[in-house]
Design an enzyme around this catalytic site. Structure first.
Site, short mmCIF file in Angstrom:
data_model
loop_
_atom_site.label_atom_id
_atom_site.label_comp_id
_atom_site.label_asym_id
_atom_site.label_seq_id
_atom_site.Cartn_x
_atom_site.Cartn_y
_atom_site.Cartn_z
N ARG A 15 0.81 -1.23 0.00
CA ARG A 15 0.00 0.00 0.00
C ARG A 15 0.84 1.28 0.00
O ARG A 15 0.32 2.36 -0.22
CB ARG A 15 -0.96 0.00 1.21
CG ARG A 15 -2.24 -0.74 0.93
CD ARG A 15 -3.17 -0.68 2.11
NE ARG A 15 -2.73 -1.56 3.18
CZ ARG A 15 -3.14 -1.44 4.45
NH1 ARG A 15 -3.95 -0.47 4.79
NH2 ARG A 15 -2.71 -2.29 5.38
N GLY A 77 3.32 -15.89 7.51
CA GLY A 77 2.59 -15.51 8.73
C GLY A 77 3.53 -15.08 9.84
O GLY A 77 4.72 -15.36 9.82
N GLY A 139 -6.77 -8.43 15.21
CA GLY A 139 -7.11 -9.62 16.00
C GLY A 139 -7.85 -9.17 17.25
O GLY A 139 -7.53 -8.14 17.83
#
Ligand code: UD1
Ligand code: CA
Length: 454
Positions: A15, A77, A139
């Site tokens: 981004r 991850g 999260g």
């Protein structure tokens, strides 16, 4: 025991739309990842490991002096990223802090608080939590019936009830290193993103009956992750506020702190006044009672006490006590204004010493020059230091007076107390105390205007 830190910096940062890796982008002249490494060090981490991946050839030079570097070739991850550090931290048995390379505002105090809380409670992990305005994407902290942290569930894996939880994972933690690496052996990719989640370690620890604690962030800005150019601006604004507040607390006046940008390594004495539109970067120092600005940019520049630095750009310059510069002075590397000296309006100085009380007040270029004490350089004077191939030196003795619009063709020297007539081109050395004139004699034609035919 002891403390170590892992800094995750392998992500792509798409981004940012940049050819530079995200963590190399700068906040007030310092790369994002360097802010994080310095905070970890300041919190007492003896060992820091940075996980690099995407565009690592550009990240490694920024971090390898300050930390061990581990490569995560494929980003599978956050859990996978931390696993990559197992060898680098083999044998380490203490508090392991996990940080992201894109959160430049995290403070040493907060990292220390995480460590202290974990150690005082013998916890497996303490997670820094926050309640953002919009929790989407983060999260969620799932607590049990008695309010203890049970696990973390990612947005993409959350049920509607879980997604409704407002308490979120900032992504910063302090783990018991041994326990964490053990638990990482049990995580899998059974989740919506098919990734190895570091967050699963918390649930695993809880299931094994270990203490998992949460520390709410005092100031959420510390958890601000930079993923876009607007977040980069947001982080810069927050850092500007933090740095300026510290200087004002230390006795510095700022007319408008929103219009002053100061890098992290700048030192400013008390009773300095900073006017609007000022940038102080690198290893800049400003001494007591000096006034800087408006419209000034100083980098790696040392300013003494009681100086006035008005509308000046200075890079690698020294401005001694009581010296003044500007408006519109440009002091380039090696420019050195001695006590009470002056570099005035539209004056450029490079690699030159301007002696005590000497003045270069208007429209001049002085390069590769040594000017003695009490010298006056007239308006528009220039040292012609470059012959197209080499640079040459000019030496001007104490008390000399150089008339306006003088060209000093280097190498050349002007003796002490010598006077140079205005408009001279000086190609030969001038003796001490002499008057030198290097210009065409004025001629006159009487009545010329009367006989002029138009
Ligand atoms: C993560 C947390 C989430 C938390 C959020 C806070 C997990 C599974 N989720 O989510 O609970 O609310 O951070 O921002 O941990 N990275 C690597 N290698 C990888 C993956 C990530 O180095 O393989 C680095 C990234 O460069 C980034 C950081 O780790 O700096 C976080 O990764 P990201 O994918 O942004 O995690 P989130 O999905 O935001
Ligand atoms: Ca993120």
């Amino acid at each position: 025991m002891g403390t170590a830190a892992v800094v995750l910096a392998a992500g792509a940062g798409t981004r940012m739309k940049s050819k530079k890796p995200k963590v190399a982008h700068e906040v007030l002249g310092k790369p994002l990842v360097s802010w994080v490494l310095d905070a970890a060090k300041a919190a007492g981490a003896e060992e820091v490991v940075t996980v690099v991946g995407h565009m690592r050839e550009q990240v490694i030079p920024l971090v390898d002096g300050a930390s061990k570097v581990v490569v995560q070739a494929e980003q599978r991850g956050t859990g996978h990223a931390v696993m990559m550090c197992a060898d680098a931290l083999a044998g380490f048995d203490g508090s392991l802090v996990v940080l992201y390379g894109d959160t430049p505002l995290v403070t040493a105090e907060t990292i220390s608080s995480l460590v202290r809380m974990r150690e005082e409670n013998g916890a497996a992990v303490v997670v820094l939590t926050m309640e953002p305005e919009n929790p989407f994407g983060y999260g969620r902290i799932i607590r049990d019936e008695v309010g203890q942290v049970a696990r973390i569930v990612e947005q993409k894996d959350a049920t509607p009830e879980e997604a409704a939880v407002r308490e979120c994972n900032s992504g910063l933690y302090c783990f018991d290193a041994k326990v964490m690496f053990e638990a990482l052996g049990q995580i899998d990719t059974n989740n919506a993103q098919g990734e190895l989640y570091l967050t699963d370690v918390l649930g695993i620890c809880r299931a094994a009956g270990r203490a998992v604690l949460a520390l709410p962030a005092v100031d959420m800005v510390e958890c601000l992750g930079v993923n876009s150019r607007s977040q980069l601006a947001e982080a810069t604004k927050a850092m500007q506020r933090r740095i300026n507040a510290a200087h004002m607390a230390g006795g510095v006046t700022m007319t408008d702190p929103d219009l002053v940008w100061i890098g992290p390594d700048v030192v400013i004495d008390s009773d300095v006044e900073i006017l609007p539109n000022v940038m102080l970067m690198g290893e800049t120092f400003i001494g007591e009672d000096s006034v800087v600005g408006p419209n000034s940019r100083l980098t790696d520049t040392r300013v003494g006490c009681g100086c006035v630095v008005d509308e000046t750009v200075a890079v690698g310059a020294v401005i001694e006590d009581g010296a003044t510069c500007g408006p519109r002075a440009y002091l380039r590397p090696g420019a050195h204004l001695c006590e009470g000296a002056k570099a005035g309006t539209h004056v450029e100085i490079k690699k030159s010493v301007v002696g005590k009380g000497s003045k270069v007040p208007h429209l001049s270029y002085i390069g590769d020059t040594t000017i003695g004490e009490g010298v006056n350089i007239g308006a528009g004077s220039i040292t012609c230091n470059y012959d197209g191939k080499n640079k040459h030196k000019t030496v001007i003795g104490d008390g000399a007076f150089v008339g306006s619009d003088t060209m000093m063709v280097a190498p050349v020297s002007i003796g002490a107390r010598a006077v140079v007539g205005a408009g001279s081109v000086i190609t030969e050395d001038v003796s001490e105390g002499a008057l030198a004139l290097g210009r065409a004699r004025q001629t006159e034609i009487e009545g010329w205007a009367d006989n002029r035919v138009l």
